[in-house]
Design an enzyme around this catalytic site. Sequence first.
Site, PDB file in Angstrom:
ATOM      1  N   TYR A   1      34.826 -57.948  -2.918  1.00  0.00           N
ATOM      2  CA  TYR A   1      33.779 -58.556  -2.088  1.00  0.00           C
ATOM      3  C   TYR A   1      32.409 -58.047  -2.529  1.00  0.00           C
ATOM      4  CZ  TYR A   1      30.695 -59.223   1.900  1.00  0.00           C
ATOM      5  OH  TYR A   1      29.619 -59.525   2.690  1.00  0.00           O
TER       6      TYR A   1
ATOM      7  N   SER B   1      24.763 -57.449   0.621  1.00  0.00           N
ATOM      8  CA  SER B   1      25.444 -56.514   1.511  1.00  0.00           C
ATOM      9  C   SER B   1      25.325 -55.099   0.980  1.00  0.00           C
ATOM     10  CB  SER B   1      26.913 -56.948   1.573  1.00  0.00           C
ATOM     11  OG  SER B   1      27.738 -55.878   1.924  1.00  0.00           O
TER      12      SER B   1
ATOM     13  N   LYS C   1      29.113 -59.960  -4.471  1.00  0.00           N
ATOM     14  CA  LYS C   1      27.695 -59.926  -4.059  1.00  0.00           C
ATOM     15  C   LYS C   1      26.835 -59.404  -5.208  1.00  0.00           C
ATOM     16  CE  LYS C   1      28.052 -61.371   0.195  1.00  0.00           C
ATOM     17  NZ  LYS C   1      27.494 -62.669   0.575  1.00  0.00           N
TER      18      LYS C   1
HETATM   19  N1  LIG Z   1      28.885 -60.056   9.003  1.00  0.00           N
HETATM   20  C1  LIG Z   1      28.732 -59.014   8.198  1.00  0.00           C
HETATM   21  O1  LIG Z   1      29.162 -57.902   8.511  1.00  0.00           O
HETATM   22  C2  LIG Z   1      28.002 -59.168   6.877  1.00  0.00           C
HETATM   23  C3  LIG Z   1      27.507 -58.036   6.219  1.00  0.00           C
HETATM   24  C4  LIG Z   1      26.852 -58.191   5.000  1.00  0.00           C
HETATM   25  C5  LIG Z   1      26.706 -59.455   4.453  1.00  0.00           C
HETATM   26  N2  LIG Z   1      27.213 -60.537   5.102  1.00  0.00           N
HETATM   27  C6  LIG Z   1      27.104 -61.851   4.469  1.00  0.00           C
HETATM   28  O2  LIG Z   1      26.400 -62.732   5.326  1.00  0.00           O
HETATM   29  C7  LIG Z   1      26.900 -64.049   5.185  1.00  0.00           C
HETATM   30  C8  LIG Z   1      27.244 -64.599   6.553  1.00  0.00           C
HETATM   31  O3  LIG Z   1      28.179 -63.750   7.159  1.00  0.00           O
HETATM   32  P1  LIG Z   1      28.809 -64.073   8.588  1.00  0.00           P
HETATM   33  O4  LIG Z   1      29.208 -62.777   9.178  1.00  0.00           O
HETATM   34  O5  LIG Z   1      27.936 -64.984   9.338  1.00  0.00           O
HETATM   35  O6  LIG Z   1      30.129 -64.824   8.125  1.00  0.00           O
HETATM   36  P2  LIG Z   1      30.851 -66.118   8.764  1.00  0.00           P
HETATM   37  O7  LIG Z   1      32.185 -66.225   8.111  1.00  0.00           O
HETATM   38  O8  LIG Z   1      30.798 -66.058  10.249  1.00  0.00           O
HETATM   39  O9  LIG Z   1      29.908 -67.300   8.286  1.00  0.00           O
HETATM   40  C9  LIG Z   1      30.019 -67.912   7.036  1.00  0.00           C
HETATM   41  C10 LIG Z   1      29.907 -69.395   7.259  1.00  0.00           C
HETATM   42  O10 LIG Z   1      29.944 -70.039   5.981  1.00  0.00           O
HETATM   43  C11 LIG Z   1      30.873 -71.114   6.022  1.00  0.00           C
HETATM   44  N3  LIG Z   1      31.361 -71.251   4.647  1.00  0.00           N
HETATM   45  C12 LIG Z   1      32.131 -70.377   3.954  1.00  0.00           C
HETATM   46  N4  LIG Z   1      32.352 -70.828   2.711  1.00  0.00           N
HETATM   47  C13 LIG Z   1      31.704 -72.008   2.599  1.00  0.00           C
HETATM   48  C14 LIG Z   1      31.559 -72.955   1.548  1.00  0.00           C
HETATM   49  N5  LIG Z   1      32.147 -72.778   0.365  1.00  0.00           N
HETATM   50  N6  LIG Z   1      30.807 -74.057   1.776  1.00  0.00           N
HETATM   51  C15 LIG Z   1      30.207 -74.259   2.987  1.00  0.00           C
HETATM   52  N7  LIG Z   1      30.322 -73.395   4.022  1.00  0.00           N
HETATM   53  C16 LIG Z   1      31.063 -72.282   3.824  1.00  0.00           C
HETATM   54  C17 LIG Z   1      31.920 -70.709   7.041  1.00  0.00           C
HETATM   55  O11 LIG Z   1      32.576 -71.827   7.606  1.00  0.00           O
HETATM   56  C18 LIG Z   1      31.052 -69.978   8.068  1.00  0.00           C
HETATM   57  O12 LIG Z   1      30.527 -70.873   9.028  1.00  0.00           O
HETATM   58  C19 LIG Z   1      28.103 -63.959   4.236  1.00  0.00           C
HETATM   59  O13 LIG Z   1      27.680 -64.319   2.940  1.00  0.00           O
HETATM   60  C20 LIG Z   1      28.464 -62.496   4.270  1.00  0.00           C
HETATM   61  O14 LIG Z   1      29.072 -62.067   3.069  1.00  0.00           O
HETATM   62  C21 LIG Z   1      27.846 -60.425   6.298  1.00  0.00           C
END
Ligand SMILES: NC(=O)c1ccc[n+]([C@@H]2O[C@H](COP(=O)([O-])OP(=O)(O)OC[C@H]3O[C@@H](n4cnc5c(N)ncnc54)[C@H](O)[C@@H]3O)[C@@H](O)[C@H]2O)c1
Length: 339
Positions: free
Chosen positions: A150, A126, A154
């Site tokens: 957070y 991120s 990362k």
């Molecule tokens: N959405 C954003 O703005 C953004 C920005 C930068 C980075 N990210 C990163 O991208 C990734 C996905 O983000 P997102 O927006 O789709 O989030 P999200 O919360 O919608 O998706 C994460 C998924 O992982 C599952 N999960 C969480 N912990 C788990 C575990 N221990 N074991 C198995 N499953 C687990 C959750 O149930 C969910 O389905 C994350 O790592 C997040 O940090 C997201």
Amino acid sequence: MSQNILVTGGTGYIGSHMVVRLIESGYTPIIFDNFSNSKPAVLDRIEQITGVRPLLVKGDIRNEQELENLFRNHQIDAVINFAGKKAVGESETDPLLYFSYNVEGTIVLLRVMKKFNVKKFVFSSSATVYGDPGYDEFNEETPLAPINNYGLSKWMIEEVLRKLYKAEPDWSIAILRYFNPVGAHESGLIGEDPNGIPNNLMPFISQVAVGKRAHLNVFGNDYPTRDGTGCRDYIHVMDLVEGHLNALDVLSKGPQLLTVNLGTGGSTSVLELIKAFEKASGKKVPYQICPRRAGDKAAYWTNPSLAKTLLGWTAKRDIETMCKDTWNWQSKNPQGYPD
Ligand SMILES: NC(=O)c1ccc[n+]([C@@H]2O[C@H](COP(=O)([O-])OP(=O)(O)OC[C@H]3O[C@@H](n4cnc5c(N)ncnc54)[C@H](O)[C@@H]3O)[C@@H](O)[C@H]2O)c1
């Protein structure tokens, strides 16, 4: 033969869009998710879009036994790790939860991958790893200085990956640093479905537009930006997941460690986003100006040139498309996914 791609967190916001594009691109995704922030109904929607119901294994990436069973039962060619927690505020009040889900979980996953000799790994990092360097256009050389737990989680995983690659250079690793993912699949069947009060601007705006929330709080209108409100590099989620497909292609050329920012190279202010959303939805988005929030930077975006050079990828969809697709999803699913 089709490659099997393990998609952890594959029922979440970005993961579900990734699974759709993997299927459409001839891969066989295998989803591993504990549903801590998603709903099983996502699978029906993925099937509606692609005609394929992806294989789902329910489990937690922190559980070594569950992961070992998964790798024993399925041949896996590469892993894309979306599983993790992403709320900045919650990471400050519950740091152990964040280090456990994000850092410990990823280490367990890497250990199991190594055991089964699967060494192709794409990691969701991120822009929060950068902190505030004192300028607005970031690139991959911008110093890493996360200002919340957070972002720190990362950065810690990135460090683990850098050390791992240094010690074991037969890994193929892509660290992808996302800027601000928004939007939804053009069908409106999948999209972002936050639990409770959204942490991010776009889902908040769309919930106001659909009548779920009364108004939006705009934190600060006295920043040194075009209109005084904060500017961010919003990237359409479909562009984002397409960047992962390019990364998979590059990783299949051989062992390497890639670190790439995924963004558009432009920025949109809060007021510009509100206006674009009102235009796309035909709905009014009432807002009120509030004081600045601690830790918010006035503006930042990425220089997207390394993504183009290394991955042959550039974002294609504009802010109008991001708003139109978000609204299509939100208006068709005002309460998000069914339970
Ligand atoms: N959405 C954003 O703005 C953004 C920005 C930068 C980075 N990210 C990163 O991208 C990734 C996905 O983000 P997102 O927006 O789709 O989030 P999200 O919360 O919608 O998706 C994460 C998924 O992982 C599952 N999960 C969480 N912990 C788990 C575990 N221990 N074991 C198995 N499953 C687990 C959750 O149930 C969910 O389905 C994350 O790592 C997040 O940090 C997201």
